[in-house]
Motif scaffolding. Structure first.
Motif, mmCIF file in Angstrom:
data_model
loop_
_atom_site.group_PDB
_atom_site.id
_atom_site.type_symbol
_atom_site.label_atom_id
_atom_site.label_comp_id
_atom_site.label_asym_id
_atom_site.label_seq_id
_atom_site.Cartn_x
_atom_site.Cartn_y
_atom_site.Cartn_z
ATOM 1 N N TYR A 112 24.165 5.830 -6.601
ATOM 2 C CA TYR A 112 24.190 6.949 -5.656
ATOM 3 C C TYR A 112 25.098 6.648 -4.484
ATOM 4 O O TYR A 112 26.021 7.369 -4.159
ATOM 5 N N ALA A 113 24.871 5.534 -3.806
ATOM 6 C CA ALA A 113 25.690 5.077 -2.690
ATOM 7 C C ALA A 113 25.182 3.699 -2.320
ATOM 8 O O ALA A 113 24.011 3.395 -2.532
ATOM 9 N N PRO A 114 26.035 2.847 -1.809
ATOM 10 C CA PRO A 114 25.561 1.506 -1.433
ATOM 11 C C PRO A 114 24.680 1.561 -0.198
ATOM 12 O O PRO A 114 24.774 2.478 0.617
ATOM 13 N N GLY A 115 23.833 0.557 -0.067
ATOM 14 C CA GLY A 115 23.055 0.417 1.161
ATOM 15 C C GLY A 115 21.953 1.435 1.354
ATOM 16 O O GLY A 115 21.675 1.859 2.478
ATOM 17 N N VAL A 116 21.297 1.861 0.281
ATOM 18 C CA VAL A 116 20.227 2.853 0.383
ATOM 19 C C VAL A 116 19.007 2.249 1.075
ATOM 20 O O VAL A 116 18.583 1.136 0.779
ATOM 21 N N THR A 117 18.445 3.007 2.019
ATOM 22 C CA THR A 117 17.169 2.656 2.636
ATOM 23 C C THR A 117 16.072 3.514 2.014
ATOM 24 O O THR A 117 16.170 4.747 2.025
ATOM 25 N N VAL A 118 15.063 2.866 1.464
ATOM 26 C CA VAL A 118 13.925 3.567 0.856
ATOM 27 C C VAL A 118 12.767 3.568 1.848
ATOM 28 O O VAL A 118 12.288 2.506 2.252
ATOM 29 N N LEU A 119 12.316 4.744 2.240
ATOM 30 C CA LEU A 119 11.144 4.894 3.102
ATOM 31 C C LEU A 119 9.915 5.095 2.227
ATOM 32 O O LEU A 119 9.890 5.986 1.371
ATOM 33 N N VAL A 120 8.905 4.267 2.441
ATOM 34 C CA VAL A 120 7.656 4.358 1.671
ATOM 35 C C VAL A 120 6.513 4.622 2.649
ATOM 36 O O VAL A 120 6.064 3.711 3.351
ATOM 37 N N PRO A 121 6.053 5.860 2.752
ATOM 38 C CA PRO A 121 4.953 6.160 3.678
ATOM 39 C C PRO A 121 3.620 5.726 3.091
ATOM 40 O O PRO A 121 3.374 5.874 1.893
ATOM 41 N N LEU A 122 2.758 5.189 3.954
ATOM 42 C CA LEU A 122 1.453 4.714 3.488
ATOM 43 C C LEU A 122 0.408 4.969 4.567
ATOM 44 O O LEU A 122 0.508 4.452 5.672
ATOM 45 N N LYS A 123 -0.599 5.764 4.223
ATOM 46 C CA LYS A 123 -1.719 6.004 5.136
ATOM 47 C C LYS A 123 -2.516 4.714 5.330
ATOM 48 O O LYS A 123 -2.399 3.775 4.534
ATOM 49 N N PRO A 124 -3.376 4.665 6.356
ATOM 50 C CA PRO A 124 -4.322 3.548 6.432
ATOM 51 C C PRO A 124 -5.083 3.430 5.116
ATOM 52 O O PRO A 124 -5.464 4.435 4.508
ATOM 53 N N LEU A 125 -5.265 2.209 4.676
ATOM 54 C CA LEU A 125 -5.836 1.980 3.350
ATOM 55 C C LEU A 125 -7.187 2.668 3.160
ATOM 56 O O LEU A 125 -7.497 3.155 2.074
ATOM 57 N N ALA A 126 -7.985 2.714 4.204
ATOM 58 C CA ALA A 126 -9.313 3.323 4.101
ATOM 59 C C ALA A 126 -9.245 4.834 3.914
ATOM 60 O O ALA A 126 -10.202 5.449 3.437
ATOM 61 N N GLU A 127 -8.108 5.438 4.288
ATOM 62 C CA GLU A 127 -7.972 6.895 4.223
ATOM 63 C C GLU A 127 -7.174 7.359 3.013
ATOM 64 O O GLU A 127 -7.228 8.540 2.647
ATOM 65 N N ALA A 128 -6.436 6.455 2.409
ATOM 66 C CA ALA A 128 -5.479 6.848 1.369
ATOM 67 C C ALA A 128 -6.145 7.058 0.006
ATOM 68 O O ALA A 128 -7.180 6.456 -0.302
ATOM 69 N N LYS A 129 -5.524 7.903 -0.807
ATOM 70 C CA LYS A 129 -5.889 8.100 -2.218
ATOM 71 C C LYS A 129 -7.373 8.402 -2.406
ATOM 72 O O LYS A 129 -8.076 7.766 -3.194
ATOM 73 N N SER A 130 -7.860 9.417 -1.706
ATOM 74 C CA SER A 130 -9.291 9.745 -1.761
ATOM 75 C C SER A 130 -9.737 10.135 -3.165
ATOM 76 O O SER A 130 -10.893 9.889 -3.546
ATOM 77 N N ARG A 131 -8.840 10.716 -3.953
ATOM 78 C CA ARG A 131 -9.229 11.130 -5.309
ATOM 79 C C ARG A 131 -9.388 9.945 -6.257
ATOM 80 O O ARG A 131 -9.875 10.117 -7.378
ATOM 81 N N LEU A 132 -8.993 8.745 -5.812
ATOM 82 C CA LEU A 132 -9.171 7.547 -6.627
ATOM 83 C C LEU A 132 -10.465 6.799 -6.289
ATOM 84 O O LEU A 132 -10.733 5.754 -6.904
ATOM 85 N N ARG A 133 -11.215 7.287 -5.337
ATOM 86 C CA ARG A 133 -12.450 6.577 -4.984
ATOM 87 C C ARG A 133 -13.373 6.477 -6.191
ATOM 88 O O ARG A 133 -13.586 7.450 -6.912
ATOM 89 N N GLY A 134 -13.863 5.268 -6.435
ATOM 90 C CA GLY A 134 -14.713 5.014 -7.584
ATOM 91 C C GLY A 134 -13.959 4.502 -8.793
ATOM 92 O O GLY A 134 -14.580 4.057 -9.766
ATOM 93 N N ALA A 135 -12.615 4.547 -8.738
ATOM 94 C CA ALA A 135 -11.825 4.088 -9.883
ATOM 95 C C ALA A 135 -11.702 2.570 -9.921
ATOM 96 O O ALA A 135 -11.319 2.009 -10.951
#
Length: 219
Positions: free
Chosen positions: A2-25
């Protein structure tokens, strides 16, 4: 590429709040969320054309673990996911941190060559990602603002800004349609590991069937 020097931003909620639909998995929910992010970040760092990965988070544990993987960290001070990404993209473009925030770690914004490169957003829940698929998707964007839909064709697993252009994130329910309506090009590659984000126990079962995250790996 695509182009050299790509910056990838990875957003992540606080772990306790993230991926609520995975609770219990998994027995330890926060560990599972962190394992998803760590696998995603590690794959992104290995992709051709990626100069650095910056995790946008306010979770100190996640920041420490992902920094150890080679990512940089930007403080998440956004009102929501899209605001956090807009702030982070602006910080990369300007070589500075968002207001009140500070980049830390080996991928920080003190590296001017990386700061000048293109910016993309990648969710923290694509643990099966093969680096080659990310590189292929970046190449397919060919310098245009573009996105990759998830396996269902409804959500977004990658948003690519045109070099020098705005990221303009529209994440949320129906984000694929929102990004397309905003003028982003829908990329049509198959890329099964990139398009398989993990939102539910069924999604987790799919990637475990591929041999990914078959057991808890976080210490």
């Amino acid at each position: 590429m695509y182009a050299p020097g790509v910056t990838v931003l990875v957003p992540l909620k606080p772990l306790a709040e993230a991926k609520s639909r995975l609770r219990g998995a998994a027995a330890r929910h926060e560990d599972l969320v962190l394992d998803l992010a760590r696998a995603t970040v590690s794959a992104a760092l290995a992709a051709e054309g990626v100069a650095r990965v910056l995790v946008v988070t306010r979770d100190s544990r996640a920041a420490a673990v992902l920094r150890a993987c080679g990512a940089g960290v930007l403080a998440d001070e956004g009102r929501d996911l899209n605001d956090a990404l807009r702030r982070a993209a602006a910080a990369v473009a300007g070589g500075d941190a968002p207001p009140g925030g500070a980049p830390v770690g080996p991928g920080d914004l003190s590296r001017p060559a990386a700061a000048a490169g293109p910016v993309v957003a990648l969710p923290a829940d694509v643990p099966a990602l093969r680096p080659t698929e990310l590189s292929e998707a970046l190449a397919a964007a060919a310098g245009r603002r573009a996105f990759v839909p998830d396996a269902a064709g409804v959500g977004t697993v990658l948003l690519v800004a045109a070099p020098g252009g705005a990221l303009d994130p529209r994440f949320g329910p129906g984000s694929a349609g929102a990004h397309e309506r905003s003028g982003a090009l829908r990329l049509a590659g198959t890329w099964p590991t990139l398009r398989r984000d993990v939102d539910t126990a069924a999604d987790l079962a799919v990637v475990r069937g591929w041999g990914v995250l078959c057991e808890d790996v976080t210490a």
